[in-house]
Motif scaffolding. Structure first.
Motif, mmCIF file in Angstrom:
data_model
loop_
_atom_site.group_PDB
_atom_site.id
_atom_site.type_symbol
_atom_site.label_atom_id
_atom_site.label_comp_id
_atom_site.label_asym_id
_atom_site.label_seq_id
_atom_site.Cartn_x
_atom_site.Cartn_y
_atom_site.Cartn_z
ATOM 1 N N GLY A 182 -68.684 -73.617 15.169
ATOM 2 C CA GLY A 182 -69.937 -73.760 14.413
ATOM 3 C C GLY A 182 -71.090 -74.202 15.312
ATOM 4 N N ASN A 183 -72.300 -73.829 14.905
ATOM 5 C CA ASN A 183 -73.488 -74.294 15.631
ATOM 6 C C ASN A 183 -73.668 -75.790 15.412
ATOM 7 N N LEU A 184 -74.097 -76.486 16.459
ATOM 8 C CA LEU A 184 -74.290 -77.929 16.375
ATOM 9 C C LEU A 184 -75.754 -78.263 16.107
ATOM 10 N N ASP A 185 -75.963 -79.162 15.158
ATOM 11 C CA ASP A 185 -77.302 -79.712 14.928
ATOM 12 C C ASP A 185 -77.467 -80.956 15.791
ATOM 13 N N VAL A 186 -78.619 -81.097 16.389
ATOM 14 C CA VAL A 186 -78.921 -82.321 17.135
ATOM 15 C C VAL A 186 -79.266 -83.416 16.131
ATOM 16 N N VAL A 187 -78.630 -84.578 16.298
ATOM 17 C CA VAL A 187 -78.881 -85.707 15.398
ATOM 18 C C VAL A 187 -79.824 -86.683 16.089
ATOM 19 N N LEU A 188 -80.883 -87.044 15.403
ATOM 20 C CA LEU A 188 -81.876 -87.957 15.976
ATOM 21 C C LEU A 188 -81.873 -89.293 15.229
ATOM 22 N N ASP A 189 -82.316 -90.319 15.918
ATOM 23 C CA ASP A 189 -82.403 -91.650 15.324
ATOM 24 C C ASP A 189 -83.755 -91.780 14.613
ATOM 25 N N THR A 190 -83.733 -91.438 13.320
ATOM 26 C CA THR A 190 -84.985 -91.365 12.560
ATOM 27 C C THR A 190 -85.761 -92.692 12.531
ATOM 28 N N PRO A 191 -85.096 -93.828 12.218
ATOM 29 C CA PRO A 191 -85.854 -95.089 12.207
ATOM 30 C C PRO A 191 -86.501 -95.393 13.562
ATOM 31 N N ALA A 192 -85.799 -95.041 14.652
ATOM 32 C CA ALA A 192 -86.370 -95.311 15.986
ATOM 33 C C ALA A 192 -87.630 -94.470 16.208
ATOM 34 N N ILE A 193 -87.582 -93.209 15.759
ATOM 35 C CA ILE A 193 -88.762 -92.348 15.908
ATOM 36 C C ILE A 193 -89.923 -92.918 15.095
ATOM 37 N N ARG A 194 -89.589 -93.350 13.881
ATOM 38 C CA ARG A 194 -90.641 -93.856 13.004
ATOM 39 C C ARG A 194 -91.301 -95.090 13.619
ATOM 40 N N GLN A 195 -90.498 -95.864 14.377
ATOM 41 C CA GLN A 195 -91.061 -97.049 15.027
ATOM 42 C C GLN A 195 -91.968 -96.681 16.195
ATOM 43 N N GLN A 196 -91.578 -95.557 16.873
ATOM 44 C CA GLN A 196 -92.313 -95.164 18.083
ATOM 45 C C GLN A 196 -93.630 -94.479 17.799
ATOM 46 N N THR A 197 -93.686 -93.701 16.693
ATOM 47 C CA THR A 197 -94.869 -92.870 16.505
ATOM 48 C C THR A 197 -95.116 -92.581 15.031
ATOM 49 N N SER A 198 -96.203 -91.861 14.764
ATOM 50 C CA SER A 198 -96.585 -91.516 13.392
ATOM 51 C C SER A 198 -97.397 -90.227 13.450
ATOM 52 N N PRO A 199 -97.548 -89.527 12.316
ATOM 53 C CA PRO A 199 -98.365 -88.311 12.331
ATOM 54 C C PRO A 199 -99.770 -88.574 12.868
ATOM 55 N N ARG A 200 -100.320 -89.735 12.494
ATOM 56 C CA ARG A 200 -101.674 -90.066 12.952
ATOM 57 C C ARG A 200 -101.723 -90.179 14.473
ATOM 58 N N GLN A 201 -100.688 -90.820 15.030
ATOM 59 C CA GLN A 201 -100.638 -90.993 16.488
ATOM 60 C C GLN A 201 -100.459 -89.648 17.190
ATOM 61 N N ILE A 202 -99.608 -88.805 16.614
ATOM 62 C CA ILE A 202 -99.379 -87.490 17.215
ATOM 63 C C ILE A 202 -100.662 -86.669 17.194
ATOM 64 N N SER A 203 -101.348 -86.683 16.059
ATOM 65 C CA SER A 203 -102.563 -85.878 15.930
ATOM 66 C C SER A 203 -103.706 -86.404 16.781
ATOM 67 N N ALA A 204 -103.632 -87.665 17.143
ATOM 68 C CA ALA A 204 -104.702 -88.231 17.968
ATOM 69 C C ALA A 204 -104.566 -87.824 19.435
ATOM 70 N N GLN A 205 -103.428 -87.200 19.782
ATOM 71 C CA GLN A 205 -103.217 -86.812 21.181
ATOM 72 C C GLN A 205 -104.048 -85.593 21.551
ATOM 73 N N THR A 206 -104.234 -85.404 22.853
ATOM 74 C CA THR A 206 -104.923 -84.197 23.310
ATOM 75 C C THR A 206 -103.955 -83.204 23.942
ATOM 76 N N GLU A 207 -102.677 -83.542 24.056
ATOM 77 C CA GLU A 207 -101.680 -82.659 24.681
ATOM 78 C C GLU A 207 -101.620 -81.302 23.959
ATOM 79 N N PRO A 208 -102.113 -80.220 24.619
ATOM 80 C CA PRO A 208 -102.186 -78.930 23.921
ATOM 81 C C PRO A 208 -100.924 -78.101 24.101
ATOM 82 N N SER A 209 -99.756 -78.665 23.816
ATOM 83 C CA SER A 209 -98.487 -77.962 23.982
ATOM 84 C C SER A 209 -97.457 -78.610 23.076
ATOM 85 N N LEU A 210 -96.252 -78.042 23.055
ATOM 86 C CA LEU A 210 -95.205 -78.617 22.216
ATOM 87 C C LEU A 210 -94.777 -79.995 22.701
#
Ligand SMILES: *Cc1c(COP(=O)(O)O)cnc(C)c1O
Ligand SMILES: [Zn+2]
Length: 419
Positions: A32-60
């Motif tokens: 079977g194909n494997l899904d990558v599992v991420l630590d959601t609470p850790a991500i939520r602590q590190q960043t937010s949609p507002r923080q991501i959108s405030a960036q100027t990085e024009p790439s993925l």
């Protein structure tokens, strides 16, 4: 070093979980194909949609906190320009479809001119991180071109297996990017199997679609962009409908993963509906969807849309689920409808290869069948540039007249055309 947010893998078939080991591909129990599992609470602590959108990085790479790889570096190279593709709202297509809210996301604007750059950029980042010196992939053309280009950007070695029948522009890209190119006297499925064997034999890192778990993580960034570019700035009162063409099924399952990650983070309120579009000549995933099963029966694929011509889809199960679990559907279109869609997109200033135009052909079909209503908000993804396959492009249009280079000849022609 492994990113703190990367927790491991989970099999999409049996649910078995695996630690974040370096060289794991598919589930050792059932393939079977494997899904990558991420630590959601850790991500939520590190960043937010507002923080991501405030960036100027024009790439993925603006989504690095949601990706299971370390920053690959490569500043000032094409590796840093994959993703963050333009979003259009073309008046000509709104008129043709009578949709109030229609967007086209143009993946032809990626550095090697297809959606595949998203996957290849993340796989190259992964290869650098785990010290894999050679990355190999099987490809109908675009995945190989993307891997060759992203690898060349940072001086990494790439080996590409492609069918000898791949469109010349795609083969040219492979060669120009300096990859070791091996053309297989067979189809994509033959190339796929050979690649897996070669990777095992020679210790190469295998990027194959529907085999390497990191491709879907790269492809999910398109969903993150749709979230930022469409969902956040517009107050949609109906679920967004996303149309994308399907071959192996890895793009649609990657997009599904992206939206699922956002949902798990609590950032996305309403799951978009995912519509997979296949050619009637290469419909293995759609067949399973229509039959109400997850069992994928191989077909003998025959379509001019070479990027979605697949006998045995390697990510078929998750591709069926992407539509089924989101209230979407599968749509089938003919090769003729695909050519017409190339022409329609072209008149809106968007040049798509056949597999890219397939998504728009699918939208027209879904409108005709009543699956999509005029007030449904829709995003159509053009997955690849028309420059990839000019032979098919020429089939979508009428030939240009040839005249002698003088005004009289021009007048005669214009009179004839006016009559
Ligand atoms: C690969 C590709 C697709 C299909 O993606 P899958 O993951 O195989 O379903 C569609 N369009 C283009 C241009 C592609 O290169
Ligand atoms: Zn399993």
């Amino acid at each position: 070093m492994t990113r703190a947010t990367f927790q491991g893998y989970r099999c999409s078939l049996c649910g078995a979980e695996f630690a974040p080991q370096d060289w794991l591909y598919t589930c050792p129990h059932d393939g079977g194909n494997l899904d990558v599992v991420l630590d959601t609470p850790a991500i939520r602590q590190q960043t937010s949609p507002r923080q991501i959108s405030a960036q100027t990085e024009p790439s993925l790479w603006r989504y690095l906190p949601l990706l299971p790889v370390d920053d690959p570096g490569g500043q000032g190279t094409p590796l840093r320009t994959a993703g963050w593709t333009p979003l259009y709202s073309p008046p000509a297509l709104k008129a043709q479809t009578s949709l109030h809210a229609l967007w086209v996301k143009d993946e032809g604007k990626n550095p090697t001119a297809s959606f595949k750059d998203r996957a290849s950029a993340v796989v190259v980042a992964r290869a650098r991180q785990i010290g894999a010196e050679v990355v190999v992939t099987a490809s109908t053309g675009n995945a190989g071109a993307a891997l060759a280009g992203m690898a060349a950007a940072v001086g990494h070695r790439a080996v590409i297996f492609a069918p000898r029948t791949a469109p010349p522009a795609k083969i040219a890209q492979l060669l120009v990017f300096g990859a070791q190119v091996i053309l297989v006297d067979g189809n994509y499925d033959n190339a796929f199997d050979l690649t897996v064997q070669a990777a095992q034999e020679f210790g190469w890192y295998c990027r194959n679609t529907g085999y390497n778990a990191f491709t879907a993580e790269g492809k999910k960034t398109a969903a993150l962009e749709i979230f930022e570019q469409v969902i956040l700035p517009n107050r949609l009162d109906r679920p967004l409908c996303v149309f994308v063409s399907v071959g192996d099924g890895n793009i649609i399952s990657g997009i599904h993963k992206g939206f699922k990650d956002l949902y798990a983070l609590g950032w996305l309120e309403t799951m978009p509906r995912l519509f997979g579009v296949q050619s009637t000549g290469s419909a293995a995933v759609a067949n399973a969807f229509f039959a109400g099963t997850e069992e994928i029966t191989p077909v003998q694929a025959a379509t001019l849309a070479d990027s979605i011509s697949v006998d045995l889809p390697r990510d078929g199960v998750r591709a069926v689920r992407a539509a089924r679990q989101t209230g979407g559907a599968y749509v089938l279109v003919s090769d003729d409808a695909i050519l017409q869609a190339i022409a329609a997109l072209g008149k809106a200033g968007i040049f798509a290869e056949p597999a890219g135009a397939t998504a728009y052909a699918g939208l027209l079909e879904a409108l005709k069948s009543g699956q999509i209503q005029p007030d449904d908000p829709v995003v159509v993804i053009n997955t690849g540039s028309g420059l990839k396959d000019v032979k098919s492009a020429m089939r979508a249009v009428t030939e240009a007249p040839v005249i002698e280079p003088n005004l009289n000849a021009l007048k005669r022609l214009l009179e004839k055309n006016l009559r």
